[in-house]
Design a protein around this motif. Structure first.
Motif, short mmCIF file in Angstrom:
data_model
loop_
_atom_site.label_atom_id
_atom_site.label_comp_id
_atom_site.label_asym_id
_atom_site.label_seq_id
_atom_site.Cartn_x
_atom_site.Cartn_y
_atom_site.Cartn_z
N LEU A 145 0.82 -1.21 0.00
CA LEU A 145 0.00 0.00 0.00
C LEU A 145 0.85 1.26 0.00
N HIS A 146 2.12 1.13 0.34
CA HIS A 146 3.01 2.30 0.42
C HIS A 146 3.91 2.43 -0.81
N LEU A 147 3.69 1.60 -1.81
CA LEU A 147 4.49 1.70 -3.04
C LEU A 147 4.21 3.02 -3.74
N LYS A 148 5.26 3.62 -4.29
CA LYS A 148 5.14 4.84 -5.08
C LYS A 148 5.93 4.64 -6.38
N ILE A 149 5.29 4.02 -7.34
CA ILE A 149 5.94 3.74 -8.62
C ILE A 149 5.15 4.42 -9.72
N VAL A 181 21.81 -13.31 -3.05
CA VAL A 181 20.48 -12.85 -2.65
C VAL A 181 19.74 -14.01 -1.99
N ASN A 182 19.12 -13.75 -0.84
CA ASN A 182 18.36 -14.80 -0.15
C ASN A 182 16.99 -14.27 0.26
N GLN A 183 16.22 -15.11 0.89
CA GLN A 183 14.85 -14.74 1.25
C GLN A 183 14.80 -13.59 2.27
N VAL A 189 13.02 -5.85 1.95
CA VAL A 189 12.41 -4.93 0.99
C VAL A 189 10.91 -4.82 1.18
N PHE A 190 10.22 -5.95 1.32
CA PHE A 190 8.76 -5.95 1.32
C PHE A 190 8.09 -6.21 2.67
N GLN A 191 8.82 -6.80 3.60
CA GLN A 191 8.23 -7.13 4.90
C GLN A 191 7.03 -8.08 4.76
N PHE A 192 7.09 -8.98 3.80
CA PHE A 192 6.03 -9.96 3.61
C PHE A 192 6.18 -11.09 4.63
N PRO A 193 5.13 -11.88 4.86
CA PRO A 193 5.24 -13.05 5.76
C PRO A 193 6.34 -13.99 5.29
#
Length: 317
Positions: A145-149, A181-183, A189-193
């Motif tokens: 919701l906070h993306l600004k692209i 690069v790892n999980q 970057v995204f703070q996803f589950p």
């Protein structure tokens, strides 16, 4: 001293055209011969007068005999100027229609393109109600919701793809500067589950008759009124449907995850809904308890390898 270099030779420094010819400030200079032209006052520059005065086209008159004589310079009539300008404008307009450019374009057999469109997702987020935003946050995707692209930079995307090795997960920034690069990088970057041991499973792509989860895919096709067997659900239709579900709810949560992955996080090539995730979103309460970071990285690595293999097979690498 008093000289300046022009190219590879030396030439005497010029003091200006008028001073070198010995002409006064009030004198005029012929643009053709450079001869001094006296001031002409009270003379009508008609075509007849010009024909009598202008003898430069006469082969019997040498350049030396023109010095000191009146030389009238014929001006281009305004009507002809307008015709010339109109012709030029017409030519430019024709070039514009044909998209002709004077700047040489790179001749690339397979230019890099991507259907990853964060702008569309951002526009959708901005149109959400407070209930819809709350629903997105509840399933663990609130950071989107906070993306600004506002646009997709294909040049930067191509550089990132070239520097990333999907086989090993190594990202090379420069000489001697690379990291794996790892999980956890995806999480930063995204703070996803990112629940360890709870991997996201794709629906099998086998024949419908042998696919145990075919009914899950078919139910979404029926929802959007497309062919139950092989129908494609356009992202534009999903976009419109999400805006209509103003109260949030389970259907909204499922569709939002499907749309976010299909358009931005793991986009497909034909701008349609990726139904491989229907199993992962089927039970809404389980959505925030999967390892989405690992899944995103896996899809990224797979797509990178697939793209580079296609480049090699097409002879563009």
């Amino acid at each position: 001293m008093g000289k300046k270099t022009l190219g590879n030779g030396n030439a005497a420094k010029r003091r200006g055209l008028r001073s070198s010819l010995g002409l006064g400030d009030g004198a005029k200079v012929s643009e053709v011969t450079g001869a001094k032209v006296p001031e002409v006052t009270g003379t009508s520059h008609t075509d007849e007068h010009i024909g009598e005065q202008d003898r430069r086209s006469d082969p019997g008159v040498s350049e030396g005999t023109n010095v000191g004589k009146m030389i009238v310079i014929r001006e281009v009539p305004k009507v002809m100027k307008r015709v010339r300008d109109a012709s030029l404008n017409q030519t430019l307009l024709s070039m514009k229609k044909k998209k002709i450019s004077s700047v040489p374009q790179e001749n690339t057999l397979n230019p890099f393109r991507t259907n990853c469109c964060g702008k569309r997702l951002c526009e959708l987020n901005e149109a959400f109600t407070s209930e819809q935003k709350k629903a997105v946050t509840e399933i663990g995707f609130g950071s989107l919701l906070h993306l600004k692209i506002t646009r997709t930079n294909n040049a930067l995307s191509a550089w990132l793809v070239d520097r990333f090795d999907g086989g090993s997960g190594m990202f090379k920034v420069g000489y001697g500067k690379e990291f794996k690069v790892n999980q956890y990088d995806v999480y930063d970057v995204f703070q996803f589950p990112m629940v360890e041991g709870q991997d996201v499973l794709d629906v099998s792509r086998g024949p419908n008759a042998d696919n145990p989860h075919f009914d899950l895919k078919a139910s979404w096709r029926e929802y959007f009124k497309v062919d139950r067997e092989k129908g494609q659900i356009g992202l534009s239709a999903v976009y419109s449907e999400l805006k209509k579900l103003v109260d949030g709810g389970e259907v909204f949560k499922k569709l939002y995850v499907l749309f976010a992955f299909s358009s931005f996080l793991a986009p497909v090539t034909n701008n349609t809904l990726d139904l491989r995730l229907v199993l992962a979103v089927h039970e809404v309460q389980k959505i925030p308890h999967y390892n989405w970071c690992k899944y995103i990285l896996g899809r990224l690595m797979y797509a990178n390898v697939l793209f580079k293999n296609s480049m090699w097979s097409n002879g563009t690498k």
